[in-house]
Motif scaffolding. Structure first.
Motif, mmCIF file in Angstrom:
data_model
loop_
_atom_site.group_PDB
_atom_site.id
_atom_site.type_symbol
_atom_site.label_atom_id
_atom_site.label_comp_id
_atom_site.label_asym_id
_atom_site.label_seq_id
_atom_site.Cartn_x
_atom_site.Cartn_y
_atom_site.Cartn_z
ATOM 1 N N ILE A 12 0.882 -1.168 0.000
ATOM 2 C CA ILE A 12 0.000 0.000 0.000
ATOM 3 C C ILE A 12 0.919 1.217 0.000
ATOM 4 O O ILE A 12 1.413 1.633 1.052
ATOM 5 C CB ILE A 12 -0.904 0.029 1.247
ATOM 6 C CG1 ILE A 12 -1.647 -1.292 1.434
ATOM 7 C CG2 ILE A 12 -1.873 1.214 1.167
ATOM 8 C CD1 ILE A 12 -2.326 -1.438 2.798
ATOM 9 N N PRO A 13 1.188 1.798 -1.171
ATOM 10 C CA PRO A 13 2.084 2.955 -1.226
ATOM 11 C C PRO A 13 1.285 4.265 -1.124
ATOM 12 O O PRO A 13 0.317 4.471 -1.856
ATOM 13 C CB PRO A 13 2.757 2.829 -2.588
ATOM 14 C CG PRO A 13 1.900 1.896 -3.386
ATOM 15 C CD PRO A 13 0.897 1.271 -2.481
ATOM 16 N N ALA A 52 -6.801 -3.620 1.615
ATOM 17 C CA ALA A 52 -5.948 -2.445 1.831
ATOM 18 C C ALA A 52 -6.791 -1.199 2.095
ATOM 19 O O ALA A 52 -6.484 -0.404 2.993
ATOM 20 C CB ALA A 52 -5.037 -2.223 0.618
ATOM 21 N N ILE A 53 -7.847 -1.031 1.329
ATOM 22 C CA ILE A 53 -8.698 0.147 1.496
ATOM 23 C C ILE A 53 -9.434 0.100 2.834
ATOM 24 O O ILE A 53 -9.533 1.116 3.537
ATOM 25 C CB ILE A 53 -9.653 0.283 0.292
ATOM 26 C CG1 ILE A 53 -8.818 0.626 -0.954
ATOM 27 C CG2 ILE A 53 -10.728 1.340 0.537
ATOM 28 C CD1 ILE A 53 -9.534 0.463 -2.258
ATOM 29 N N LEU A 54 -9.929 -1.069 3.226
ATOM 30 C CA LEU A 54 -10.556 -1.204 4.543
ATOM 31 C C LEU A 54 -9.559 -0.882 5.654
ATOM 32 O O LEU A 54 -9.899 -0.227 6.643
ATOM 33 C CB LEU A 54 -11.104 -2.624 4.737
ATOM 34 C CG LEU A 54 -12.385 -2.953 4.000
ATOM 35 C CD1 LEU A 54 -12.686 -4.446 4.109
ATOM 36 C CD2 LEU A 54 -13.550 -2.128 4.548
ATOM 37 N N ILE A 108 0.983 -8.301 3.231
ATOM 38 C CA ILE A 108 0.669 -6.915 2.868
ATOM 39 C C ILE A 108 1.524 -5.975 3.717
ATOM 40 O O ILE A 108 1.632 -6.134 4.932
ATOM 41 C CB ILE A 108 -0.815 -6.602 3.072
ATOM 42 C CG1 ILE A 108 -1.647 -7.532 2.217
ATOM 43 C CG2 ILE A 108 -1.109 -5.141 2.790
ATOM 44 C CD1 ILE A 108 -2.935 -7.018 1.707
ATOM 45 N N PHE A 109 2.110 -4.987 3.021
ATOM 46 C CA PHE A 109 2.929 -3.957 3.657
ATOM 47 C C PHE A 109 2.360 -2.590 3.301
ATOM 48 O O PHE A 109 1.644 -2.438 2.319
ATOM 49 C CB PHE A 109 4.377 -4.041 3.148
ATOM 50 C CG PHE A 109 5.065 -5.326 3.498
ATOM 51 C CD1 PHE A 109 5.759 -5.454 4.689
ATOM 52 C CD2 PHE A 109 5.012 -6.412 2.635
ATOM 53 C CE1 PHE A 109 6.390 -6.647 5.011
ATOM 54 C CE2 PHE A 109 5.636 -7.605 2.944
ATOM 55 C CZ PHE A 109 6.330 -7.727 4.146
ATOM 56 N N PHE A 157 4.873 -3.919 8.074
ATOM 57 C CA PHE A 157 4.040 -5.098 7.854
ATOM 58 C C PHE A 157 2.628 -4.806 8.353
ATOM 59 O O PHE A 157 2.444 -4.290 9.449
ATOM 60 C CB PHE A 157 4.635 -6.301 8.600
ATOM 61 C CG PHE A 157 3.815 -7.552 8.489
ATOM 62 C CD1 PHE A 157 3.764 -8.258 7.304
ATOM 63 C CD2 PHE A 157 3.100 -8.012 9.577
ATOM 64 C CE1 PHE A 157 3.009 -9.422 7.200
ATOM 65 C CE2 PHE A 157 2.342 -9.176 9.483
ATOM 66 C CZ PHE A 157 2.297 -9.872 8.289
ATOM 67 N N VAL A 158 1.626 -5.140 7.540
ATOM 68 C CA VAL A 158 0.226 -4.946 7.922
ATOM 69 C C VAL A 158 -0.374 -6.274 8.372
ATOM 70 O O VAL A 158 -0.874 -6.392 9.482
ATOM 71 C CB VAL A 158 -0.604 -4.356 6.749
ATOM 72 C CG1 VAL A 158 -2.087 -4.330 7.090
ATOM 73 C CG2 VAL A 158 -0.102 -2.977 6.381
#
Length: 182
Positions: free
Chosen positions: A50-51, A172-174, A124-125, A107-108
């Protein structure tokens, strides 16, 4: 002794070994003693990033997805190479797909993309420290993408319109919505 719900593999037949996935059919013994077949896709794992730009826009890529016969707008992502750490893959994919570089990844989460038939684990990062690169790494020769930068509100609108329509990008959006509320 079998664990609750465990399916013990009796026999594995390799069907296909490809560049991205391998397909096998396993004959398994079920917890009730009966047998069944399972079609499995083996995948080396993947990453997504997610940039976020300095002006708080999310960087997406639009690319054609052959299984769907249409283009999708997604966060940058890619397959892990053998022995490669997810962080290294994430930084490489970010640069190859977007032309942005980062020195800071957080890190997500990670999740299985389709556990009913595949073992792909996606990491996901997020990074808010991106800068445009003069000479970025080249994308894969069979990869054609267009960069799209959206605010979070615009991205949410794209989700509602199903212009953003894949699991990792919706996740990612959530996640970004949740961060905004905190």
């Amino acid at each position: 002794m079998m664990k609750k719900f465990e399916e013990k593999t009796i026999h594995t037949e390799q069907i296909f070994n490809g560049k991205v996935v391998n397909l096998q059919v396993d004959e398994v013994r079920l917890p009730n003693g009966k047998t069944s077949k399972r079609e499995l896709i083996k995948h080396p794992g993947a990453v997504a990033v997610i940039p976020i730009t300095k002006d708080n826009k999310i960087v997406f890529v639009e690319q054609y997805r052959k299984p769907l016969e249409k283009s999708l707008i997604e966060i940058p992502a890619g397959k892990l190479e053998p022995g490669e750490k997810p962080e290294k893959t994430a930084l490489r994919e970010l640069e190859e797909e977007t032309g942005y570089r980062s020195n800071q990844l957080d890190f997500v989460s990670s999740f299985y993309t389709s556990p009913g038939f595949a073992d792909e684990l996606m990491y996901i990062f997020i990074t808010k420290e991106i800068e445009k690169v003069k000479d970025p790494l080249s994308p894969d020769e069979d990869e054609f993408v267009e960069i799209i930068e959206l605010t979070l509100d615009e991205a949410i609108e794209y989700v509602q319109q199903q212009r953003i329509h894949d699991a990792k990008t919706n996740y990612a959006i959530l996640y970004l919505e949740m961060l905004e509320r905190m």
